[in-house]
Design an enzyme around this catalytic site. Structure first.
Site: not given
Ligand code: ATP
Ligand code: MG
Length: 748
Positions: A31, A211-212
């Site tokens: 991140t 992200d993720e």
């Protein structure tokens, strides 16, 4: 935080145009790379409004925005940073008309969805055949995979029902100008593929970053792919070991096979963990190491050693919650940490109730993140129902929710007749009711008169709205005119409920202020549907954050309490039709890996021997995950771990009986899944033990107060007492007014 980056991180941050993949373990700075990369892009002349960054929870999005704000200041404002749902909603409001989505659409939450399905099943005489929940699950399943729910062939009897219900459901939503969560993504994808809108979006968003990424489903992946189709500036970061949404259609393959669609991708691996002590990493690695279906990564830390893990086996769930709260109180009182350093994690929403109770007892202010606990409360949902019907008179689901709440003698039989009548006339329920009020339709004089009263009420509220009332004022009018307040006044726990409604008015008022009075009712309802209301507000006391593991993805805390480590609860061993058993267990292990790796310094684990589940008391066995963690990680020799479960038997009989619950089968099983789906278990029955402080009258003459709609003011005088109390306030905005005490907050 500084700009420290290791060489691999720097390479990712400074990568120019073209696809980029960062595949790395927890706490390695993925991140951080994303955030610094965005700052770097802006530094190189990319306009902030050309950035689209997507992540998985509102909290993570807020965190990302915050970190970027520190690097870029005001330039972060024009960026689109949000969850898939909020980003898609925003896209549809802005550009949706090109595909026939009106800008003021409403968003159906799961409850709205189920209610609508239920009423459609009734209309089609199918209510005994299948539960609304199965239909909802099938709709979501199809939408997450981008297929038409009406035509999915599984060979099950449900197929035929879906052929009828899925199109009827779509028509009903269209009439109510509503979309459900699944639709948000599906329609955004449609937009991205649209001949006119597509190129517009592709020009606008020069850089798309996710992200993720391991938890994207097929439709979400298609969406970001479509959006970055021209530029190919797609950055994705993720960790296959943290994929925890398979049950909702997440496809870790999107991450692992990214190079199939982007053969020229720059792939970067990060191996140094900067977050946790080695004790914590050893524990997490040992658990995830049991999974067979994984890539396997090296992960190391310079933070050697670390505090050992504390584990407590409690007698029952209340004892467990007591231990958590007591331990934290001890740490805080010793100055070892502040309440904000800690986070309490659990597998399912239902666990939060006992924890909230005990935290209050130890003078903490629990804050449940992402739990829609507050917006799930009945009275809050009812008032939102009125607001929804104000926003859109065709919102039949809202009509059904509120037409007889508070009770006004409009029974189920009348509503059934009205529904049939509306069906024939091809119009919404409120329109049909209006027609009935004028003498049409099959209803007798009694129900006719009562419906007329309801129509009049809604017309009155429409007039308030048309008169330019603020959203806070409109909400107050709903509570007053609907008779809700009078109803609660006669109710024993009306006080708590009324406080919740006052809080709802505050949410509306904050929204009014935030958008300078420009926010529409539809936007407020969207905020509530997507985020569970305004941004998290800190209570006055020492706030302790708690959430399900699913909500904690991407976050980090000094101390983590992980509760409910019991087989059957965590790992949850409930059969999941979508995935086979071993896959389900592997997903539970990934979930444990996520939970353990949230901690920076110290882990506290706990379990209970007896746990109340849906009102029953169940015998529990400590989680098998505890056995996976090396003995050396624990403070106490773990040999006696299972044997040590010898707490005194809990005094079950002494507890007040819990409110009667619906049969387990009827419950949304996803309440067990600890996702952001509302849990039924967090109703208004949370007891408030926190009244041992000395009561000082917050509304004494001269005190500064704040009214939900009128803003700050000073108390001139007061009349009456208790809930009947009226306060005369001199407001800076509107001068002197007499207002109800419950719309006032002490301290301007
Ligand atoms: P997760 O998989 O849990 O989402 P992540 O890979 O996204 O984790 P981050 O949250 O970005 O990891 O970083 C974890 C912690 O490590 C953060 O506190 C971050 O500031 C810190 N960190 C990351 N890289 C560095 C670095 N090069 N130097 C110092 N601290 C770092
Ligand atoms: Mg992260």
């Amino acid at each position: 935080m500084g700009a420290a980056l290791n060489p691999e991180q720097r390479a990712a941050v400074e990568h120019g145009d073209g696809p980029l993949l960062v595949l790395a373990g927890a706490g390695t700075g993925k991140t951080r790379v994303l955030v610094h990369r965005i700052a770097n892009l802006v530094g190189r002349g990319v306009e902030p409004y050309q950035i689209l960054a997507v992540t998985f929870t509102n909290k993570a999005a807020g965190e990302m925005r915050h970190r970027l704000g520190e690097l870029l200041g005001d330039r972060v404002r024009p960026m689109w940073i949000g969850t898939f749902h909020s980003t898609c909603a925003r896209m549809l409001r802005r550009y949706g008309e090109m595909i026939g989505v009106t800008p003021d659409f409403l968003i159906f939450d799961d409850d709205d969805q189920q209610k609508t399905i239920k009423s459609l099943l009734k209309v089609h005489g199918l209510e005994d055949e299948v539960s609304p929940r199965s239909i909802a699950a099938r709709l979501d399943w199809a939408k997450n995979r981008g297929v038409d729910p009406a035509t999915v062939e599984t060979g099950l009897p449900l197929d035929d029902i879906m052929k009828v219900i899925a199109p009827a459901y779509a028509r009903q939503l269209a009439r109510e100008k509503a979309v459900d969560f699944g639709d948000l993504i599906v329609k955004a994808l449609e937009l991205g593929r649209h001949a006119e809108a597509g190129p517009l979006l592709r020009t606008r968003f020069r850089h798309v970053l996710v992200d993720e990424f391991q938890d994207t489903n097929l439709v979400q992946y298609e969406l970001v792919r479509t959006l970055s189709d021209g530029t190919r500036n797609l950055t994705v970061v993720g960790d296959d070991d943290q994929s925890i949404y398979a049950w909702r259609g997440a496809e870790p393959r999107n991450l692992l096979d990214f190079d199939r669609d982007f053969p020229d991708v720059l792939e970067i691996k990060l191996e140094q963990n900067y977050r946790s002590t080695s004790v914590i990493l050893d524990a997490a690695n040992a658990v995830i190491g049991k999974n067979l279906d994984r890539r396997g990564k090296a992960l190391w830390t310079e933070h050697g050693g670390g505090d050992p893990i504390d584990y407590y086996a409690a007698g029952d769930d209340r004892g467990e919650a007591d231990w958590v709260a007591r331990t934290l109180r001890g740490l805080v009182d010793d100055g070892a940490c502040s309440p904000g350093d800690a986070c309490i994690l659990y597998r399912t929403n239902a666990q939060s109730r006992a924890l909230e109770e005990q935290l209050r007892r130890y003078r903490f202010e629990p804050r449940v993140v992402g739990g829609t606990a507050f917006f799930d409360r009945r009275e809050v949902k009812d008032v939102i129902g009125y607001l929804r019907l104000c926003a859109n008179p065709d919102a039949d689901s809202a009509f059904e929710r509120v037409v007889n709440v508070p009770p006004r003698g409009i029974g189920g039989a009348s509503v059934d007749k009205l529904r049939a009548y509306a069906q024939v006339r091809g119009e919404g329920l409120l329109a049909a009711a209006r027609d009935v009020a004028r003498g049409g339709g099959p209803l007798g004089p009694g129900p006719r008169k009562k419906l007329a009263g309801f129509v009049e009420l809604m017309d009155g509220l429409a007039a308030v709205q048309a008169g330019g009332a603020s959203l806070a004022e409109l909400s107050i009018q709903v509570v007053e005119r609907s008779g809700y307040r009078a109803w609660l006044d006669n109710d024993d726990d009306g006080g708590d409920r009324m406080r919740n409604l006052a809080e709802l008015v505050n949410v509306a008022s904050d929204f009014d202020q935030e958008l300078g009075g420009e926010g529409t009712l539809a936007e407020l309802l969207e905020r509530i549907a997507l985020t569970g209301g305004a941004d998290d507000k800190d209570g006055r006391g020492e706030t302790v954050t708690m959430m399900t593991i699913h909500m904690a993805k991407g976050l980090e805390f000094e101390l983590v309490f992980l509760c409910g480590l019991e087989d059957g609860l965590f790992p949850s061993l409930r059969p999941r039709p979508e995935i086979d058993d071993s896959a389900a267990l592997e997903e539970e292990r990934r979930l444990a890996y996520v939970a353990l790796t949230r901690a920076r310094k110290k882990l506290y684990l706990s379990s209970a021997r007896l746990r109340r589940v849906w009102g029953d008391v169940k015998q529990q066995v400590p989680s098998r995950f505890l056995d996976d963690i090396p003995a050396a990680c624990f403070a106490l020799p773990p040999g006696g771990r299972r044997a040590r479960v010898t707490m005194p038997a809990p005094d079950v009989a002494a507890r007040p009986p819990r409110p009667k619950r619906p049969a387990r089968d009827e419950l949304d099983q996803r309440a067990w899944d600890g996702d952001d789906v509302p849990s039924f278990d967090l109703g208004a029955d949370v007891s408030t033990d926190a009244d041992d402080g000395v009561d000082v009258d917050p509304f004494s003459v001269g005190a500064t107060v704040r009214h939900a709609a009128f803003g700050p003011g000073r108390v001139v005088t007061t009349r009456g007492a208790g809930w009947q109390r009226r306060i005369v306030v001199q407001f800076s905005s509107v001068g002197e007014k007499t207002v109800d005490a419950r719309w006032l907050q002490p301290g301007g």
